[in-house]
Design an enzyme around this catalytic site. Structure first.
Site, PDB file in Angstrom:
ATOM      1  N   ARG A 171       0.828  -1.223   0.000  1.00  0.00           N
ATOM      2  CA  ARG A 171       0.000   0.000   0.000  1.00  0.00           C
ATOM      3  C   ARG A 171       0.857   1.267   0.000  1.00  0.00           C
ATOM      4  NH1 ARG A 171      -2.344  -3.754  -0.897  1.00  0.00           N
ATOM      5  NH2 ARG A 171      -4.081  -4.678   0.207  1.00  0.00           N
ATOM      6  N   SER A 220     -10.446  -0.747   4.561  1.00  0.00           N
ATOM      7  CA  SER A 220      -9.581  -0.890   5.734  1.00  0.00           C
ATOM      8  C   SER A 220      -8.966   0.449   6.100  1.00  0.00           C
ATOM      9  CB  SER A 220      -8.468  -1.895   5.438  1.00  0.00           C
ATOM     10  OG  SER A 220      -9.037  -3.176   5.277  1.00  0.00           O
ATOM     11  N   GLU A 290      -4.039   3.316   6.542  1.00  0.00           N
ATOM     12  CA  GLU A 290      -4.008   3.061   5.091  1.00  0.00           C
ATOM     13  C   GLU A 290      -4.758   4.191   4.384  1.00  0.00           C
ATOM     14  OE1 GLU A 290      -4.928  -0.942   3.853  1.00  0.00           O
ATOM     15  OE2 GLU A 290      -5.894  -0.220   2.018  1.00  0.00           O
TER      16      GLU A 290
HETATM   17  C1  LIG Z   1     -15.713  -0.978   0.726  1.00  0.00           C
HETATM   18  C2  LIG Z   1     -14.261  -0.738   0.387  1.00  0.00           C
HETATM   19  C3  LIG Z   1     -13.401  -1.821   0.227  1.00  0.00           C
HETATM   20  C4  LIG Z   1     -12.049  -1.604  -0.077  1.00  0.00           C
HETATM   21  N1  LIG Z   1     -11.239  -2.702  -0.274  1.00  0.00           N
HETATM   22  C5  LIG Z   1      -9.948  -2.513  -0.616  1.00  0.00           C
HETATM   23  C6  LIG Z   1      -9.089  -3.627  -0.855  1.00  0.00           C
HETATM   24  O1  LIG Z   1      -9.489  -4.777  -0.779  1.00  0.00           O
HETATM   25  N2  LIG Z   1      -7.799  -3.390  -1.180  1.00  0.00           N
HETATM   26  C7  LIG Z   1      -7.313  -2.122  -1.298  1.00  0.00           C
HETATM   27  O2  LIG Z   1      -6.135  -1.965  -1.626  1.00  0.00           O
HETATM   28  N3  LIG Z   1      -8.104  -1.063  -1.088  1.00  0.00           N
HETATM   29  C8  LIG Z   1      -9.392  -1.209  -0.754  1.00  0.00           C
HETATM   30  N4  LIG Z   1     -10.192  -0.131  -0.523  1.00  0.00           N
HETATM   31  C9  LIG Z   1      -9.612   1.233  -0.575  1.00  0.00           C
HETATM   32  C10 LIG Z   1      -9.655   1.920  -1.946  1.00  0.00           C
HETATM   33  O3  LIG Z   1     -10.688   1.406  -2.753  1.00  0.00           O
HETATM   34  C11 LIG Z   1      -8.313   1.787  -2.678  1.00  0.00           C
HETATM   35  O4  LIG Z   1      -7.269   2.369  -1.937  1.00  0.00           O
HETATM   36  C12 LIG Z   1      -8.384   2.436  -4.071  1.00  0.00           C
HETATM   37  O5  LIG Z   1      -7.207   2.107  -4.784  1.00  0.00           O
HETATM   38  C13 LIG Z   1      -8.512   3.957  -4.024  1.00  0.00           C
HETATM   39  O6  LIG Z   1      -8.839   4.404  -5.320  1.00  0.00           O
HETATM   40  P1  LIG Z   1      -9.632   5.758  -5.559  1.00  0.00           P
HETATM   41  O7  LIG Z   1      -9.759   5.945  -7.014  1.00  0.00           O
HETATM   42  O8  LIG Z   1     -10.872   5.783  -4.774  1.00  0.00           O
HETATM   43  O9  LIG Z   1      -8.570   6.813  -4.977  1.00  0.00           O
HETATM   44  P2  LIG Z   1      -8.856   8.065  -4.035  1.00  0.00           P
HETATM   45  O10 LIG Z   1      -9.405   7.603  -2.728  1.00  0.00           O
HETATM   46  O11 LIG Z   1      -9.601   9.102  -4.772  1.00  0.00           O
HETATM   47  O12 LIG Z   1      -7.351   8.570  -3.803  1.00  0.00           O
HETATM   48  C14 LIG Z   1      -6.446   7.771  -3.037  1.00  0.00           C
HETATM   49  C15 LIG Z   1      -5.034   8.357  -3.220  1.00  0.00           C
HETATM   50  O13 LIG Z   1      -4.633   8.170  -4.576  1.00  0.00           O
HETATM   51  C16 LIG Z   1      -4.270   9.411  -5.156  1.00  0.00           C
HETATM   52  N5  LIG Z   1      -4.652   9.370  -6.576  1.00  0.00           N
HETATM   53  C17 LIG Z   1      -5.865   9.086  -7.104  1.00  0.00           C
HETATM   54  N6  LIG Z   1      -5.802   9.117  -8.443  1.00  0.00           N
HETATM   55  C18 LIG Z   1      -4.520   9.449  -8.763  1.00  0.00           C
HETATM   56  C19 LIG Z   1      -3.819   9.616  -9.989  1.00  0.00           C
HETATM   57  N7  LIG Z   1      -4.419   9.455 -11.173  1.00  0.00           N
HETATM   58  N8  LIG Z   1      -2.491   9.942  -9.943  1.00  0.00           N
HETATM   59  C20 LIG Z   1      -1.855  10.104  -8.737  1.00  0.00           C
HETATM   60  N9  LIG Z   1      -2.477   9.934  -7.548  1.00  0.00           N
HETATM   61  C21 LIG Z   1      -3.784   9.613  -7.565  1.00  0.00           C
HETATM   62  C22 LIG Z   1      -5.046  10.463  -4.382  1.00  0.00           C
HETATM   63  O14 LIG Z   1      -4.419  11.724  -4.464  1.00  0.00           O
HETATM   64  C23 LIG Z   1      -4.988   9.885  -2.974  1.00  0.00           C
HETATM   65  O15 LIG Z   1      -3.771  10.186  -2.350  1.00  0.00           O
HETATM   66  C24 LIG Z   1     -11.548  -0.296  -0.216  1.00  0.00           C
HETATM   67  C25 LIG Z   1     -12.424   0.789  -0.072  1.00  0.00           C
HETATM   68  C26 LIG Z   1     -13.772   0.586   0.222  1.00  0.00           C
HETATM   69  C27 LIG Z   1     -14.684   1.767   0.340  1.00  0.00           C
END
Ligand SMILES: Cc1cc2nc3c(=O)[nH]c(=O)nc-3n(C[C@H](O)[C@H](O)[C@H](O)COP(=O)(O)OP(=O)(O)OC[C@H]3O[C@@H](n4cnc5c(N)ncnc54)[C@H](O)[C@@H]3O)c2cc1C
Length: 298
Positions: A171, A220, A290
Site C-alpha cells: 500500500r 480498511s 491506510e
Molecule cells: C468498501 C471498500 C473496500 C475496499 N477494499 C480494498 C481492498 O481490498 N484493497 C485495497 O487496496 N483497497 C481497498 N479499498 C480502498 C480503496 O478502494 C483503494 O485504496 C483504491 O485504490 C482507491 O482508489 P480511488 O480511485 O478511490 O482513490 P482516491 O481515494 O480518490 O485517492 C487515493 C489516493 O490516490 C491518489 N490518486 C488518485 N488518483 C490518482 C492519480 N491518477 N495519480 C496520482 N495519484 C492519484 C489520491 O491523491 C490519494 O492520495 C476499499 C475501499 C472501500 C470503500
C-alpha cells in the site's frame, strides 16, 4: 457550488465544491477549485494554467480518502469517468486510463479471455487510485501487473515510465515528485475468461460475506502490521461497535469505520485516533493508517 468555464479550458471548473459528494465516507468540506477535465489534453492545459503556488490534489473515486471538514485549499482534479480509455494493446497487455474503475478492468479482461487481473474486481476505486496506493486484494497487487505507466507532471508534460522508476511496497508507492498517473499498461495472460469471471464472482461473494459493503466507509482504515491483522487487534481490544458521533467501528469487520449517517470528518478522525491509541496501549502495536487524511480542520 458555482460552475464556471475558463476561457481556454473545455472542462468544468467549480468553486467551493463539497468534497463530501466525492468521497465514499460521504464527508469532507469544500475544495476551493474543483476541475473535471474533458480529456487528457484539457487536463494538461488546466495544469499549465495553475499558478506556481497553488496546491494540487488528484482525486479518483475518493474510496481511500478522509477529507477534513475544513476542505481542501487550492485545486482538486477529478479523473473519475473522464480519463476512461480501456483497450487491449497486444496479446499480453491492457491499457487502462486513470479514471477507469478497477472493477471494469477486471471484467474487461475476463470478457477477452485474459487472466490475472481478477483481484481488481474487489477494489472500489479508479485505476489511478490503485496505482497511487498499490491497491491489492485476495493475494493480488496492482503493481505486480504494471509494465509501464503514463504520467502527467505539474507542468502538463506527458511521460512514460517503467516500474523500476518507482519504489513500490505494501500500500505504498513512491515515484517522481509532482507527477500523476494518466494510464497503466498491465500485463495479463491469455486464458479461460469463463473461469476468470467465476473467480471474480467468488471473490465478490467472499468480500460481501466479511465486509460491510454498501455502507459509507473507506475499506480498511489501517494497514496490516507485519505478520498480523489490524482487524484482529482492533477486535481483541474490544473496539467493535465503538462510536464517536456518527462514526462507528464496524461490527462486521473491525478495521472498517462506518459513517452511520451524520458523521463528520472530525468524528471519523477522532475514532481513528481512539483505535490507534487503544491498540498501542493494549498491544504495543503502532498501527499505520491506510486511508489518506487530507485537507484542513474546521
Ligand atoms: C468498501 C471498500 C473496500 C475496499 N477494499 C480494498 C481492498 O481490498 N484493497 C485495497 O487496496 N483497497 C481497498 N479499498 C480502498 C480503496 O478502494 C483503494 O485504496 C483504491 O485504490 C482507491 O482508489 P480511488 O480511485 O478511490 O482513490 P482516491 O481515494 O480518490 O485517492 C487515493 C489516493 O490516490 C491518489 N490518486 C488518485 N488518483 C490518482 C492519480 N491518477 N495519480 C496520482 N495519484 C492519484 C489520491 O491523491 C490519494 O492520495 C476499499 C475501499 C472501500 C470503500
Amino acid at each position: 457550488m458555482n460552475a464556471t468555464s475558463h476561457q481556454h479550458l473545455r472542462g468544468e471548473l467549480r468553486t467551493d465544491e463539497p468534497m463530501a459528494r466525492h468521497t465514499s465516507w460521504r464527508v469532507g468540506g469544500p475544495a476551493d477549485r474543483f476541475y473535471r477535465p474533458v480529456d487528457a489534453d484539457d487536463l494538461a492545459a488546466f495544469l499549465r494554467s495553475l499558478s506556481a503556488d497553488e496546491s494540487l490534489f488528484w482525486l479518483g473515486l475518493g474510496s481511500n480518502l478522509l477529507v477534513r471538514d475544513g476542505g481542501i485549499r487550492g485545486a482538486v482534479v477529478s479523473t473519475q469517468g473522464v480519463l476512461d480509455g480501456l483497450e487491449q494493446v497486444d496479446a499480453n497487455t491492457v491499457r487502462a486510463e486513470a479514471g477507469v474503475a478497477c472493477a471494469k478492468v477486471a471484467r474487461f479482461c475476463a470478457r477477452r479471455d485474459l487472466v490475472g487481473a481478477e483481484f481488481l474486481a474487489g477494489i472500489p476505486g479508479t485505476m489511478g487510485g490503485a496505482l497511487a496506493m498499490n491497491a491489492g486484494a485476495f493475494g493480488g497487487e496492482t503493481w505486480n501487473l504494471v509494465v509501464a505507466v503514463e504520467t502527467l507532471d505539474r507542468g502538463g508534460a506527458h511521460h512514460t515510465r517503467a516500474p523500476a522508476e518507482y519504489e513500490v511496497g505494501y500500500r505504498s508507492v513512491r515515484g517522481p515528485e509532482n507527477e500523476y498517473f494518466l494510464a497503466a499498461h498491465l500485463h495479463v495472460e491469455p486464458g479461460d475468461g469463463e473461469a476468470s469471471a467465476s473467480r471474480i464472482k467468488g471473490l465478490l461473494e467472499r468480500r460481501n460475506a466479511t465486509q460491510p459493503i454498501g455502507l459509507p466507509s473507506c475499506g480498511s482504515v489501517f494497514r496490516n502490521p507485519e505478520g498480523d491483522h489490524a482487524a484482529r487487534l482492533i477486535e481483541a481490544a474490544g473496539l467493535k461497535g465503538v462510536c464517536i458521533g456518527g462514526a462507528c467501528v464496524s461490527e462486521k469487520h473491525a478495521n472498517f469505520i462506518i459513517n452511520t449517517g451524520d458523521a463528520t470528518a472530525s468524528d471519523i478522525e477522532a475514532l481513528i485516533e481512539l483505535v490507534w491509541r487503544t491498540v498501542q496501549k493494549e498491544y504495543g502495536v503502532h498501527l499505520q493508517p491506510e486511508v489518506r487524511i487530507v485537507g484542513e480542520s474546521q
